[in-house]
Design a protein around this motif. Structure first.
Motif, PDB file in Angstrom:
ATOM      1  N   THR A  62      17.324   0.488   8.816  1.00 45.55           N
ATOM      2  CA  THR A  62      16.009   0.670   8.361  1.00 45.55           C
ATOM      3  C   THR A  62      15.599   2.200   8.874  1.00 45.55           C
ATOM      4  O   THR A  62      16.226   2.798   9.865  1.00 45.55           O
ATOM      5  CB  THR A  62      14.847  -0.170   8.950  1.00 45.55           C
ATOM      6  N   THR A  63      14.634   2.831   8.365  1.00 47.00           N
ATOM      7  CA  THR A  63      14.356   4.246   8.590  1.00 47.00           C
ATOM      8  C   THR A  63      13.322   4.089   9.826  1.00 47.00           C
ATOM      9  O   THR A  63      12.851   5.251  10.414  1.00 47.00           O
ATOM     10  CB  THR A  63      13.539   4.935   7.728  1.00 47.00           C
ATOM     11  N   GLY A  64      13.079   2.984  10.183  1.00 41.79           N
ATOM     12  CA  GLY A  64      12.239   2.839  11.608  1.00 41.79           C
ATOM     13  C   GLY A  64      10.831   2.098  11.007  1.00 41.79           C
ATOM     14  O   GLY A  64      10.839   1.241  10.140  1.00 41.79           O
ATOM     15  N   ALA A  65       9.696   2.672  11.625  1.00 38.84           N
ATOM     16  CA  ALA A  65       8.625   1.927  11.101  1.00 38.84           C
ATOM     17  C   ALA A  65       8.362   1.942   9.698  1.00 38.84           C
ATOM     18  O   ALA A  65       8.689   2.920   8.874  1.00 38.84           O
ATOM     19  CB  ALA A  65       7.480   2.469  11.915  1.00 38.84           C
ATOM     20  N   GLN A  66       7.817   0.868   9.074  1.00 42.58           N
ATOM     21  CA  GLN A  66       7.815   0.891   7.864  1.00 42.58           C
ATOM     22  C   GLN A  66       6.363   0.611   7.318  1.00 42.58           C
ATOM     23  O   GLN A  66       5.891   0.117   6.185  1.00 42.58           O
ATOM     24  CB  GLN A  66       8.434  -0.475   7.433  1.00 42.58           C
ATOM     25  N   GLY A  67       5.606   1.257   7.634  1.00 48.35           N
ATOM     26  CA  GLY A  67       3.993   1.488   7.454  1.00 48.35           C
ATOM     27  C   GLY A  67       3.785   1.861   6.006  1.00 48.35           C
ATOM     28  O   GLY A  67       4.741   2.914   5.725  1.00 48.35           O
ATOM     29  N   SER A  68       2.947   1.298   5.197  1.00 48.62           N
ATOM     30  CA  SER A  68       2.873   1.774   3.833  1.00 48.62           C
ATOM     31  C   SER A  68       2.326   3.170   3.685  1.00 48.62           C
ATOM     32  O   SER A  68       2.227   3.821   2.610  1.00 48.62           O
ATOM     33  CB  SER A  68       2.148   0.731   2.987  1.00 48.62           C
ATOM     34  N   GLY A  69       1.906   3.822   4.634  1.00 46.58           N
ATOM     35  CA  GLY A  69       1.243   5.111   4.607  1.00 46.58           C
ATOM     36  C   GLY A  69       2.262   6.075   5.166  1.00 46.58           C
ATOM     37  O   GLY A  69       1.835   7.335   5.102  1.00 46.58           O
ATOM     38  N   MET A  70       3.271   5.689   5.620  1.00 48.50           N
ATOM     39  CA  MET A  70       4.395   6.496   6.132  1.00 48.50           C
ATOM     40  C   MET A  70       5.531   7.276   5.344  1.00 48.50           C
ATOM     41  O   MET A  70       6.653   6.730   5.132  1.00 48.50           O
ATOM     42  CB  MET A  70       5.089   5.958   7.413  1.00 48.50           C
ATOM     43  N   LEU A  71       4.931   8.168   4.636  1.00 43.70           N
ATOM     44  CA  LEU A  71       5.664   8.918   3.414  1.00 43.70           C
ATOM     45  C   LEU A  71       6.988   9.229   3.862  1.00 43.70           C
ATOM     46  O   LEU A  71       7.921   9.516   3.189  1.00 43.70           O
ATOM     47  CB  LEU A  71       5.013   9.781   2.529  1.00 43.70           C
ATOM     48  N   THR A  72       6.875   9.719   5.195  1.00 42.64           N
ATOM     49  CA  THR A  72       8.310  10.349   5.715  1.00 42.64           C
ATOM     50  C   THR A  72       9.575   9.301   5.665  1.00 42.64           C
ATOM     51  O   THR A  72      10.519   9.624   5.834  1.00 42.64           O
ATOM     52  CB  THR A  72       8.018  10.857   7.377  1.00 42.64           C
ATOM     53  N   SER A  73       9.049   8.023   5.698  1.00 37.22           N
ATOM     54  CA  SER A  73      10.239   7.223   5.659  1.00 37.22           C
ATOM     55  C   SER A  73      10.957   7.125   4.354  1.00 37.22           C
ATOM     56  O   SER A  73      12.130   6.893   4.028  1.00 37.22           O
ATOM     57  CB  SER A  73       9.754   5.493   5.773  1.00 37.22           C
ATOM     58  N   MET A  74      10.223   7.493   3.126  1.00 34.32           N
ATOM     59  CA  MET A  74      10.838   7.660   1.896  1.00 34.32           C
ATOM     60  C   MET A  74      11.639   8.874   1.833  1.00 34.32           C
ATOM     61  O   MET A  74      12.608   8.893   1.061  1.00 34.32           O
ATOM     62  CB  MET A  74       9.909   7.764   0.630  1.00 34.32           C
ATOM     63  N   SER A  75      11.312   9.919   2.516  1.00 36.32           N
ATOM     64  CA  SER A  75      11.981  11.229   2.518  1.00 36.32           C
ATOM     65  C   SER A  75      13.423  11.019   3.438  1.00 36.32           C
ATOM     66  O   SER A  75      14.523  11.501   3.151  1.00 36.32           O
ATOM     67  CB  SER A  75      11.166  12.378   3.356  1.00 36.32           C
ATOM     68  N   VAL A  76      13.404  10.056   4.417  1.00 36.43           N
ATOM     69  CA  VAL A  76      14.514   9.678   5.191  1.00 36.43           C
ATOM     70  C   VAL A  76      15.455   8.850   4.436  1.00 36.43           C
ATOM     71  O   VAL A  76      16.966   8.902   4.515  1.00 36.43           O
ATOM     72  CB  VAL A  76      14.294   9.158   6.491  1.00 36.43           C
ATOM     73  N   ALA A  77      15.054   7.915   3.645  1.00 36.87           N
ATOM     74  CA  ALA A  77      15.984   6.928   2.970  1.00 36.87           C
ATOM     75  C   ALA A  77      16.487   7.252   2.007  1.00 36.87           C
ATOM     76  O   ALA A  77      16.275   8.102   1.404  1.00 36.87           O
ATOM     77  CB  ALA A  77      14.736   5.737   2.598  1.00 36.87           C
ATOM     78  N   ASN A  78      17.716   6.609   1.590  1.00 35.89           N
ATOM     79  CA  ASN A  78      18.233   6.831   0.571  1.00 35.89           C
ATOM     80  C   ASN A  78      18.544   5.470  -0.466  1.00 35.89           C
ATOM     81  O   ASN A  78      19.267   5.235  -1.258  1.00 35.89           O
ATOM     82  CB  ASN A  78      19.681   7.456   0.862  1.00 35.89           C
ATOM     83  N   CYS A  79      17.756   4.408   0.185  1.00 33.33           N
ATOM     84  CA  CYS A  79      17.724   3.012  -0.406  1.00 33.33           C
ATOM     85  C   CYS A  79      16.595   2.144  -0.127  1.00 33.33           C
ATOM     86  O   CYS A  79      15.969   2.492   0.847  1.00 33.33           O
ATOM     87  CB  CYS A  79      19.043   2.243  -0.159  1.00 33.33           C
ATOM     88  N   PHE A  80      16.506   1.192  -0.944  1.00 29.20           N
ATOM     89  CA  PHE A  80      15.479   0.061  -0.698  1.00 29.20           C
ATOM     90  C   PHE A  80      16.307  -0.925  -0.068  1.00 29.20           C
ATOM     91  O   PHE A  80      17.356  -1.556  -0.559  1.00 29.20           O
ATOM     92  CB  PHE A  80      14.808  -0.441  -1.735  1.00 29.20           C
ATOM     93  N   ILE A  81      15.959  -1.805   1.086  1.00 28.22           N
ATOM     94  CA  ILE A  81      16.795  -3.077   1.469  1.00 28.22           C
ATOM     95  C   ILE A  81      15.755  -4.020   0.850  1.00 28.22           C
ATOM     96  O   ILE A  81      14.583  -4.180   1.185  1.00 28.22           O
ATOM     97  CB  ILE A  81      16.498  -3.269   3.021  1.00 28.22           C
ATOM     98  N   HIS A  82      16.254  -4.960  -0.049  1.00 26.70           N
ATOM     99  CA  HIS A  82      15.587  -6.046  -0.616  1.00 26.70           C
ATOM    100  C   HIS A  82      15.482  -7.028   0.317  1.00 26.70           C
ATOM    101  O   HIS A  82      16.564  -7.757   0.581  1.00 26.70           O
ATOM    102  CB  HIS A  82      16.138  -6.314  -1.871  1.00 26.70           C
ATOM    103  N   ILE A  83      14.366  -7.650   0.700  1.00 29.18           N
ATOM    104  CA  ILE A  83      14.090  -8.790   1.517  1.00 29.18           C
ATOM    105  C   ILE A  83      13.475 -10.023   0.920  1.00 29.18           C
ATOM    106  O   ILE A  83      12.413  -9.716   0.280  1.00 29.18           O
ATOM    107  CB  ILE A  83      13.455  -8.416   2.882  1.00 29.18           C
ATOM    108  N   ALA A  84      13.865 -11.067   0.729  1.00 29.14           N
ATOM    109  CA  ALA A  84      13.414 -12.155  -0.449  1.00 29.14           C
ATOM    110  C   ALA A  84      12.188 -12.724   0.236  1.00 29.14           C
ATOM    111  O   ALA A  84      11.891 -12.562   1.629  1.00 29.14           O
ATOM    112  CB  ALA A  84      14.495 -13.301  -0.402  1.00 29.14           C
ATOM    113  N   ILE A  85      11.544 -13.344  -0.665  1.00 28.45           N
ATOM    114  CA  ILE A  85       9.989 -13.809  -0.040  1.00 28.45           C
ATOM    115  C   ILE A  85       9.916 -14.769   0.879  1.00 28.45           C
ATOM    116  O   ILE A  85       9.084 -14.906   1.606  1.00 28.45           O
ATOM    117  CB  ILE A  85       9.462 -14.444  -1.324  1.00 28.45           C
ATOM    118  N   ASP A  86      11.222 -15.564   0.987  1.00 23.26           N
ATOM    119  CA  ASP A  86      11.119 -16.808   1.995  1.00 23.26           C
ATOM    120  C   ASP A  86      12.052 -16.303   3.148  1.00 23.26           C
ATOM    121  O   ASP A  86      12.275 -17.213   4.099  1.00 23.26           O
ATOM    122  CB  ASP A  86      11.702 -18.070   1.220  1.00 23.26           C
ATOM    123  N   GLN A  87      12.497 -15.287   3.315  1.00 20.63           N
ATOM    124  CA  GLN A  87      13.221 -14.813   4.458  1.00 20.63           C
ATOM    125  C   GLN A  87      12.532 -14.320   5.414  1.00 20.63           C
ATOM    126  O   GLN A  87      11.616 -13.611   5.756  1.00 20.63           O
ATOM    127  CB  GLN A  87      13.878 -13.580   3.949  1.00 20.63           C
TER     128      GLN A  87
END
Length: 417
Positions: A373-398
């Motif tokens: 992961t890019t670290g902290a995953q807060g929905s207001g932390m746009l820098t996480s999108m800048s660092v990322a090159n993918c989404f990690i999909h996590i299922a609803i029941d995981q």
């Protein structure tokens, strides 16, 4: 598979896999078309089948530099046969003279093979002594000859309606001699942000204010989606201003996007105004980030209301808005590429929502895909999108995922290059 009754989903939340088909049911592909020269047609979608008016290749031609001859004149007594050189054929300059028995011609790649000859041997398997050419016998007739019409024939449909025109398609059109094509007009998308706390970049912030980043992210996503976009700026949080923005946007665009104003706060007026000037389907999605999402109609335009949090805005664009745009563009729906990767560290989480964590996808020294992961995953932390090159999909029941476990990853464009 339906997830609407998943026991892990919170009451009133819709699984995004159930939401997307419902969204797409409300979308009608655009019917507007225009005629464009092919050098202006890149990234457009064909609105017609392209039928070949010529054979490809248009004539028998050589696949390489070498010598053309008659296969039945090869010696049956030895591995090599001597032929008499009688001329040369260049690409664009055929050899038109008669070729006597036992004769051959020097031929270049792409040059027309004379009708009386049927086989080409590559230069490396021949020896030249003045005009005597010793040719090592190939295994069969027709070797190294591209036959007329072997790729396409007159009347054959080469590119079908609904094909997106990329660099290869431009080359195919040019190969067929097609100078202009009928394409679907580009989707027009108007967008604006709502929120009294938002200020344009380049201004000085006062207490309680932030810069509007979402419009710039959305603009970038729309540019990559090859649509025609209209930026209506920041709209203040009052019903009349939002109403006028909706009226202006819907008069210009096929799709209207807003950022913010679709949650349940007292000053979130988007839903209220939409009920007055259009129709709205409002969802709370079992999705993290991106729970508040709205869709509806504004006259003939589709409306999508994205969350105000920057990461949530981008995630919902990728997962929900991009498929809507693709359908409007007359492109077939296709799921994004997903790959399996080994998680490098544990992820702690509670079941209840499908989660799109921002990740960094790499290959280890064994060539295996790994993701962190890019670290902290807060929905207001746009820098996480800048660092990322993918989404990690996590299922609803995981629940918690341990380091070393395999997870599903959706790479961004170019992540695996």
């Amino acid at each position: 598979m339906s997830h609407a009754v998943d026991p892990c989903a919170k009451p009133g939340l819709i699984h995004p896999n159930d939401a997307l088909p419902k969204l797409l049911e409300q979308v009608t592909p655009l019917s507007r078309t225009e005629r464009l020269p092919i050098n202006n047609a890149l990234d457009h979608v064909l609105a017609e089948d392209i039928t070949s008016s010529i054979n490809l290749p248009p004539f028998d031609n050589s696949a390489m530099d070498g010598y053309a001859f008659r296969f039945n004149e090869l010696s049956t007594q030895s591995a090599e046969t001597n032929f008499t050189l009688v001329g040369t054929a260049f690409a664009g300059h055929p050899f038109d003279d008669d070729i006597p028995s036992g004769g051959c011609i020097r031929i270049m790649t792409g040059a027309q093979v004379p009708a009386s000859l049927d086989t080409v041997q590559m230069q490396e398997l021949t020896e030249a002594n003045d005009n005597v050419i010793s040719i090592t016998a190939p295994k069969r007739t027709g070797v190294n000859v591209r036959k007329q019409g072997e790729e396409a024939s007159i009347g054959q449909v080469i590119l079908t309606k609904g094909t997106k025109i990329g660099a290869a398609e431009l080359g195919v059109l040019a190969t067929l001699g097609v100078a202009e094509v009928t394409v679907y007009s580009k989707v027009k998308v108007a967008f604006f942000s709502t929120g009294d706390e938002l200020q344009p970049v380049g201004t000085e912030l006062k207490a309680g204010q932030i810069y509007d980043s979402n419009r710039y992210s959305i603009q970038g996503l729309l540019t990559k989606s090859q649509v025609e976009w209209i930026d209506l700026g920041i709209i203040e949080d009052n019903p009349e201003s939002i109403k006028q923005a909706f009226i202006e946007a819907s008069s210009q665009a096929d799709l209207v996007l807003t950022s913010g104003g679709v949650s349940v706060g007292d000053a979130d007026y988007v839903k209220q105004v939409l009920n007055e000037v259009g129709e709205i389907t409002f969802w709370r999605l079992a999705m993290k980030p991106g729970k508040p999402f709205a869709m509806g109609k504004l006259g003939d335009a589709i409306f999508c209301g994205l969350p105000g949090n920057p990461v949530a805005s981008m995630v919902t664009f990728y997962q929900l808005v991009q498929p809507i745009i693709n359908k409007m563009k007359n492109l077939p729906h296709s799921d994004p590429l997903k790959v399996n990767a080994k998680l490098t560290h544990a992820i702690k989480r509670k079941p209840g929502r499908v989660e799109f964590q921002r990740g960094i996808l790499t290959r280890n020294h064994n060539g295996e895909l790994e993701v962190s992961t890019t670290g902290a995953q807060g929905s207001g932390m746009l820098t996480s999108m800048s660092v990322a090159n993918c989404f990690i999909h996590i299922a609803i029941d995981q629940g918690e995922i341990n380091a070393g476990e395999t997870v599903i990853v959706e790479p961004f464009s170019g992540a695996l290059s």
